[in-house]
Write a protein that holds these residues in place. Structure first.
Motif, mmCIF file in Angstrom:
data_model
loop_
_atom_site.group_PDB
_atom_site.id
_atom_site.type_symbol
_atom_site.label_atom_id
_atom_site.label_comp_id
_atom_site.label_asym_id
_atom_site.label_seq_id
_atom_site.Cartn_x
_atom_site.Cartn_y
_atom_site.Cartn_z
ATOM 1 N N UNK A 360 0.803 -1.223 0.000
ATOM 2 C CA UNK A 360 0.000 0.000 0.000
ATOM 3 C C UNK A 360 0.834 1.270 0.000
ATOM 4 N N UNK A 361 2.134 1.145 0.324
ATOM 5 C CA UNK A 361 3.051 2.278 0.503
ATOM 6 C C UNK A 361 2.654 3.142 1.695
ATOM 7 N N UNK A 362 1.884 2.564 2.623
ATOM 8 C CA UNK A 362 1.481 3.292 3.831
ATOM 9 C C UNK A 362 2.546 3.153 4.907
ATOM 10 N N UNK A 363 2.669 4.197 5.706
ATOM 11 C CA UNK A 363 3.593 4.178 6.830
ATOM 12 C C UNK A 363 3.139 3.170 7.874
ATOM 13 N N UNK A 364 4.086 2.419 8.425
ATOM 14 C CA UNK A 364 3.790 1.543 9.564
ATOM 15 C C UNK A 364 3.796 2.334 10.872
ATOM 16 N N UNK A 365 4.328 3.543 10.826
ATOM 17 C CA UNK A 365 4.469 4.368 12.025
ATOM 18 C C UNK A 365 3.274 5.297 12.202
ATOM 19 N N UNK A 366 2.802 5.877 11.095
ATOM 20 C CA UNK A 366 1.688 6.825 11.123
ATOM 21 C C UNK A 366 0.609 6.397 10.127
ATOM 22 N N UNK A 367 -0.553 5.929 10.625
ATOM 23 C CA UNK A 367 -1.647 5.572 9.710
ATOM 24 C C UNK A 367 -2.091 6.783 8.899
ATOM 25 N N UNK A 368 -2.624 6.524 7.708
ATOM 26 C CA UNK A 368 -3.123 7.546 6.774
ATOM 27 C C UNK A 368 -2.002 8.369 6.136
ATOM 28 N N UNK A 369 -0.747 7.920 6.294
ATOM 29 C CA UNK A 369 0.389 8.616 5.682
ATOM 30 C C UNK A 369 1.056 7.668 4.679
ATOM 31 N N UNK A 370 1.279 8.151 3.454
ATOM 32 C CA UNK A 370 1.770 7.303 2.369
ATOM 33 C C UNK A 370 3.006 7.943 1.716
#
Length: 405
Positions: A360-370
């Protein structure tokens, strides 16, 4: 009910392609691109000498991934979803034909980067994507429903944010404050300085070579171009990409070994020199070149071998032939620094790859951040591979968002 909003920070290749892919899949989403500069797509404009090296004719995910010193393993999955075949088709569907050059690099048939830029701007207009220039993000704050962005043009709210800022130290600092680890950036894709007047005198000559950094056993093969400051060309740029971090640690001071006959064994080279002595004994060394090298280069090899160039081959002693073979197969040049490659500056460094969900290229640290593009610790050798990473990452983000918004 308000439309879902996605804000993309960065108006470069990865940012635009993310916006276009998402807009096509979800026309109901409000998409905004925030660009800190006065103009968008500036790196696209200057890439490939103004022609825009869009991608590379390498269509299988595994071989394609081998061109990425950082990101090789992680990109195999994404390249199965979107690779140069898909890039070519996407542009063709929008009236932009690409052509393949002998070395595999692909450019628009117009040989103008403006063709790519105009395509993107027309598509953005068609999909009603908002583009805000001279808009620098000052602060990025997570909220219950997404993000608040404080910018030089006021406050923005978004459900999702895509970071496509390339090698922007300010954004990396912001991401560190949000809990991400940033791998310290160092230059990649650079040329080598060599303080040797004889090297500088060969400016403009190009010769195929296998290059090797003696201290760390890095090797690459490709044309080496002599310049007024040292060495350039694909063989050197490839080596600089793979050795970027090690060379930085050495302050760009090291010994480079060059094999000017990479397809010949040392024994075979010696045999060819002996054969030249036997069959062309009456000819002078300077005028009889057994390997087809450019004349200036051949004279340089003779000079480095300590040979009198007016000597006849028949009169050349064995120790001189041995020295010639050594210079041809294992010449050593001292490298004393680096130069950047034209206006195209690529860095090795960025967001730690283990902190990204690659489907998804989403951050594992901050949801909703890509993330998309060079903001990540991914970089490639020269030839269109860095752009392909931008297109692929943008596609992965957009496909995921199209299903979750």
């Amino acid at each position: 009910m308000d439309k879902p909003k996605v804000i993309i920070i960065g108006g470069g290749a990865a940012g635009f392609f993310s916006a276009l892919q998402l807009a096509e899949a979800r026309p109901d989403v409000d998409i905004v691109i925030l660009e800190r500069g006065k103009n968008v797509l500036e790196k696209v404009r200057i890439s490939g000498g103004g022609r825009c090296n869009v991608t590379h004719a390498c269509f299988e995910p595994m071989p394609l991934s081998k061109n990425y010193p950082r990101g090789e393993r992680e990109l195999i999955g994404p390249f199965n979803q979107f690779n140069p075949t898909d890039t070519i088709a996407w542009f063709k569907d929008r009236g932009v034909e690409l052509k393949t050059e002998a070395d595999g690099r692909m450019f628009p048939v117009t040989d103008r980067s403006e063709t790519i830029i105009n395509c993107f701007l027309q598509e953005a207009k068609k999909h009603k994507i908002r583009i805000e220039t001279s808009c620098s993000v000052q602060q990025l704050t997570p909220t219950e429903n997404g993000w608040t962005l404080e910018t030089t043009q006021g406050q923005y709210l978004a459900n999702k944010v895509i970071i496509a800022t390339g090698s922007n130290p300010k954004m990396w600092t912001m991401l560190e404050q949000l809990g991400h680890r940033i791998v310290a950036p160092v230059p990649s894709l650079f040329t080598f300085n060599c303080n040797d007047a004889a090297v500088h005198a060969l400016m403009g000559v190009a010769v195929l070579a296998e290059t090797r950094v003696r201290a760390c056993k890095l090797t690459a093969t490709g044309p080496v171009l002599f310049t007024h400051w040292g060495l350039s060309g694909p063989g050197i740029l490839r080596l600089s990409a793979w050795g970027a971090r090690w060379m930085h640690d050495q302050q760009y001071q090291f010994e480079l070994e060059l094999n000017w006959l990479p397809n010949e064994s040392p024994e075979n080279v010696k045999m060819q020199l002996q054969q030249q002595k036997s069959t062309n004994g009456k000819k002078e060394l300077q005028s009889s070149n057994p390997f087809g090298f450019p004349q200036r280069f051949w004279h340089w090899i003779l000079t480095r071998s300590g040979v009198d160039q007016s000597l006849r081959w028949a009169d050349c002693p064995q120790k001189m032939l041995d020295k010639m073979a050594q210079e041809l197969n294992a010449m050593v040049l001292p490298i004393t620094g680096k130069s950047t490659y034209k206006d195209e500056f690529v860095t090795a460094g960025g967001v730690e790859l283990k902190e990204i969900q690659w489907k998804s290229m989403e951050s594992k640290i901050q949801p909703q951040l890509y993330f998309a593009g060079e903001v990540l610790n991914v970089d490639a050798i020269t030839g269109g591979f860095n752009f392909q990473h931008a297109w692929t990452g943008a596609f992965m983000v957009a496909q995921h968002l199209s299903h979750v918004i």
